[in-house]
Scaffold this motif. Structure first.
Motif, short mmCIF file in Angstrom:
data_model
loop_
_atom_site.label_atom_id
_atom_site.label_comp_id
_atom_site.label_asym_id
_atom_site.label_seq_id
_atom_site.Cartn_x
_atom_site.Cartn_y
_atom_site.Cartn_z
N PRO A 13 11.44 -2.98 5.16
CA PRO A 13 10.62 -2.01 5.95
C PRO A 13 9.29 -1.59 5.52
CG PRO A 13 12.37 -0.87 5.00
CD PRO A 13 12.71 -2.51 4.60
N LYS A 14 8.50 -1.06 6.04
CA LYS A 14 7.05 -0.79 5.71
C LYS A 14 7.44 0.31 4.81
CE LYS A 14 4.12 -2.14 9.46
NZ LYS A 14 3.30 -1.70 10.48
N PHE A 51 12.70 -14.62 3.77
CA PHE A 51 12.57 -13.11 3.10
C PHE A 51 11.08 -12.59 3.34
CE2 PHE A 51 11.59 -10.25 -0.38
CZ PHE A 51 12.20 -9.10 -0.22
N LYS A 52 10.70 -11.56 3.90
CA LYS A 52 9.76 -10.84 4.02
C LYS A 52 9.56 -9.55 3.54
CE LYS A 52 8.91 -13.01 8.70
NZ LYS A 52 8.69 -12.78 10.29
N SER A 53 8.04 -9.31 2.95
CA SER A 53 7.97 -7.75 2.65
C SER A 53 7.27 -7.47 3.72
CB SER A 53 7.45 -7.87 1.16
OG SER A 53 6.20 -8.53 1.17
N SER A 54 6.84 -6.21 3.86
CA SER A 54 5.86 -5.58 4.95
C SER A 54 5.05 -4.75 4.33
CB SER A 54 6.82 -5.05 6.21
OG SER A 54 7.80 -5.92 6.43
N THR A 55 3.69 -5.08 4.01
CA THR A 55 2.48 -4.16 3.78
C THR A 55 1.37 -4.88 4.29
OG1 THR A 55 3.75 -4.35 1.46
CG2 THR A 55 1.58 -3.38 1.62
N ARG A 62 -0.33 -2.06 -1.48
CA ARG A 62 0.33 -2.84 -2.18
C ARG A 62 1.70 -3.03 -2.45
NH1 ARG A 62 -1.56 -0.91 -8.30
NH2 ARG A 62 0.27 -2.24 -8.81
N PHE A 63 2.36 -4.26 -2.75
CA PHE A 63 3.62 -4.32 -3.07
C PHE A 63 3.88 -4.97 -4.29
CE2 PHE A 63 7.74 -6.37 -2.50
CZ PHE A 63 8.46 -5.42 -1.76
#
Length: 329
Positions: A13-14, A51-55, A62-63
């Protein structure tokens, strides 16, 4: 997260902000997913391949790259999309710690896509040290608002990639979105890329390589005063200096400035007479409508040169965007 046995794509999630409790939960889930006792076992997240990050792709967001480490240890993860990731080797709060490699981090990764990220050569080295199956890597650089001041060295960054995955990487894209401060000039190194087929680079890399290559070399003397050697003995840089012989498609990103025109003139001055790139079939080159006239003239000259070969030249109107057809996602 504990009841997702059939999930194939996992997207965080964001505003994901892990803490001690979430880290322990994720690590337990990942550990169970890796301990398959029979084909009929269906532990949660065991089937995840993406797999994804959400930024957001902006300097303010930033992540921290260290946050992905438990997820990239999942047994079937093949693809990782990481926008706005930050990992600087001199920053202990965001750098990838070497210890995580002992837990299978990155073992199954085939495709990694870093969009608008701020990662230096030290951290990309640590990330790639345990990715023996990696075939496609895309990285676009964006300086982040709250990152420590840091001069990014694109040539050292490329060298780090070459040293860690150069033996088996097949597609590589490096581009620049935004930088703060100067980019260090040093020589590019591509000799370690043995299987690379597609390569995309900004013309800035060629510019810095030229600057480092044409600087007058020095030799030490007894009185510790460096002796400058005649720089006319240096061989002018060529496109083959930073494009491996195995590459069939090379893409060069440019805003079409007068300085970039000089770079094109230099790296293609002896093309195709001295070219050792026997596999080269396509050159994709940014040629924006608002490009400097000198740059457009160099594009026209190159177009005449490639007509003497079996190489196809594609002139693209987009000044700073990726020109390579990306098969990774």
């Amino acid at each position: 997260m504990t009841l997702l046995p059939n999930l194939e794509t996992l997207k965080l999630p964001k505003r994901w902000m892990p803490d001690g409790n979430s880290d322990r939960l994720v690590e337990r889930v990942v550990l169970k997913a890796k301990q398959l006792k029979s084909p009929s076992d269906r532990p949660s997240l065991a089937q995840v391949t993406r797999f994804k990050s959400s930024t957001a792709l902006v300097p303010q967001d930033r992540f921290d790259l260290q946050w992905v480490k438990p997820f990239l240890a999942l047994p079937r993860v093949r693809t990782f999309l990481g926008p706005s990731c930050v990992a600087m080797g001199n920053d202990g709060n965001t750098s990838i710690a070497p210890g995580i490699l002992d837990r299978g981090f990155g073992n199954s990764l085939v495709v990694v896509d870093f969009l608008a990220c701020c990662i230096d050569d030290v951290s990309i080295t640590r990330f790639l040290q345990n990715t023996p199956r990696l075939r496609m890597l895309r990285y676009s650089h964006m300086a982040k608002t709250h990152s420590s001041p840091h001069d990014w060295d694109i040539c050292r960054f490329l060298k780090a990639i070459e040293q860690e995955v150069g033996n088996f990487l097949e597609e590589l894209s490096i581009s620049i979105c935004e930088v703060h401060g100067p980019i260090a000039a040093s020589k590019a190194s591509v000799s370690g890329f043995q299987r690379l087929r597609k390569l995309e680079l900004p013309l800035e890399l060629a510019e810095y390589h030229i600057a480092a290559s044409t600087a007058p070399p020095t030799v030490p003397t007894a009185d510790n005063n460096p002796l400058v050697v005649d720089s006319s003995l240096n061989k002018d840089p060529s496109i083959s200096d930073f494009v491996p012989d195995s590459v069939s498609q090379v893409s060069l990103i440019s805003a079409g400035t007068a300085d970039d025109a000089k770079v094109l003139n230099t790296i293609f001055s002896r093309f195709p007479l001295d070219s050792t790139m026997l596999s080269l079939k396509e050159i994709h080159l940014s040629c924006p409508g608002k490009a400097d006239n000198a740059y457009k003239e160099q594009c026209a000259i190159l177009l005449e040169k490639v007509q003497q070969t079996d190489v196809a030249l594609y002139l693209l109107l987009f000044p700073s965007s990726s020109t390579m057809v990306w098969n990774g996602w």
